[in-house]
Design an enzyme around this catalytic site. Structure first.
Site, PDB file in Angstrom:
ATOM      1  N   ASN A  88     -36.958  24.563 -24.407  1.00 20.75           N
ATOM      2  CA  ASN A  88     -38.246  25.298 -24.300  1.00 20.75           C
ATOM      3  C   ASN A  88     -38.454  26.188 -25.473  1.00 20.75           C
ATOM      4  O   ASN A  88     -37.562  26.954 -25.815  1.00 20.75           O
ATOM      5  CB  ASN A  88     -38.029  25.855 -22.933  1.00 20.75           C
ATOM      6  CG  ASN A  88     -37.838  24.938 -21.829  1.00 20.75           C
ATOM      7  OD1 ASN A  88     -38.392  23.843 -21.667  1.00 20.75           O
ATOM      8  ND2 ASN A  88     -37.185  25.527 -20.779  1.00 20.75           N
ATOM      9  N   HIS A 101     -31.389  27.378 -27.135  1.00 24.49           N
ATOM     10  CA  HIS A 101     -30.495  26.509 -26.604  1.00 24.49           C
ATOM     11  C   HIS A 101     -31.241  25.290 -25.802  1.00 24.49           C
ATOM     12  O   HIS A 101     -32.461  25.192 -25.655  1.00 24.49           O
ATOM     13  CB  HIS A 101     -30.087  27.512 -25.341  1.00 24.49           C
ATOM     14  CG  HIS A 101     -31.039  27.901 -24.288  1.00 24.49           C
ATOM     15  ND1 HIS A 101     -31.865  28.865 -24.773  1.00 24.49           N
ATOM     16  CD2 HIS A 101     -31.329  27.570 -23.075  1.00 24.49           C
ATOM     17  CE1 HIS A 101     -32.714  29.231 -23.385  1.00 24.49           C
ATOM     18  NE2 HIS A 101     -32.437  28.441 -22.674  1.00 24.49           N
ATOM     19  N   HIS A 103     -30.924  22.460 -22.703  1.00 21.46           N
ATOM     20  CA  HIS A 103     -30.308  22.068 -21.522  1.00 21.46           C
ATOM     21  C   HIS A 103     -29.825  20.803 -21.484  1.00 21.46           C
ATOM     22  O   HIS A 103     -30.693  19.807 -21.838  1.00 21.46           O
ATOM     23  CB  HIS A 103     -31.586  22.400 -20.257  1.00 21.46           C
ATOM     24  CG  HIS A 103     -31.822  23.696 -20.228  1.00 21.46           C
ATOM     25  ND1 HIS A 103     -31.350  24.537 -19.224  1.00 21.46           N
ATOM     26  CD2 HIS A 103     -32.723  24.523 -21.040  1.00 21.46           C
ATOM     27  CE1 HIS A 103     -31.812  25.934 -19.453  1.00 21.46           C
ATOM     28  NE2 HIS A 103     -32.677  25.712 -20.536  1.00 21.46           N
TER      29      HIS A 103
END
Length: 138
Positions: A88, A101, A103
């Site tokens: 995101n 980052h 996920h």
């Protein structure tokens, strides 16, 4: 570069204890503290970038091969039916920690995690216009 006030810089660089499942010179992969599913992991670069737009090309080139390695480990370990690779950027897209980052989330048939969206129905003309605009920006 790391940022003193960034929690993910601290997590990726061992300042705070984590449930780390993988580490190399560029990344730490840790279990998410508030997982969507068992095994939900975060790929976190050790160097700070707020988001994808700021991520150095050489770091970006290493994210997907690492995501593949983690996803395969999840398939082998949990025998999951699929894996989401999710990243995101900015508030409107759901980013809550402003350190790039990714996920990696194991998925199972019927788990109802809700990581889907309603599919749009653009016209051919709308698609052509969108394509033209994006090509011009590249």
């Amino acid at each position: 570069m790391t940022k003193d006030d960034c929690i993910f810089c601290k997590l990726a660089n061992g300042v705070f204890a984590t449930n780390m499942i993988y580490e190399d010179a560029d990344f730490a992969v840790i279990l998410d503290a508030a997982p969507a599913a068992r095994g939900h992991a975060l790929i976190i670069p050790k160097q700070h970038s707020d988001n994808l737009y700021e991520l150095p090309e050489e770091t970006a080139a290493k994210v997907l091969p690492l995501a593949k390695k983690i996803a395969i480990a999840m398939k082998d370990t949990f025998h999951c039916d699929g894996v989401n690779v999710l990243q995101n950027n900015e508030l409107a897209a759901g980013q809550t920690v402003f350190h790039f980052h990714t996920h990696i989330i194991p998925r199972f048939k019927g788990d109802k995690l809700g990581l889907t969206w309603k599919q749009g129905k653009p016209t051919d003309e709308e698609q052509a216009e969108t394509c033209k605009l994006l090509k011009a920006a590249l």
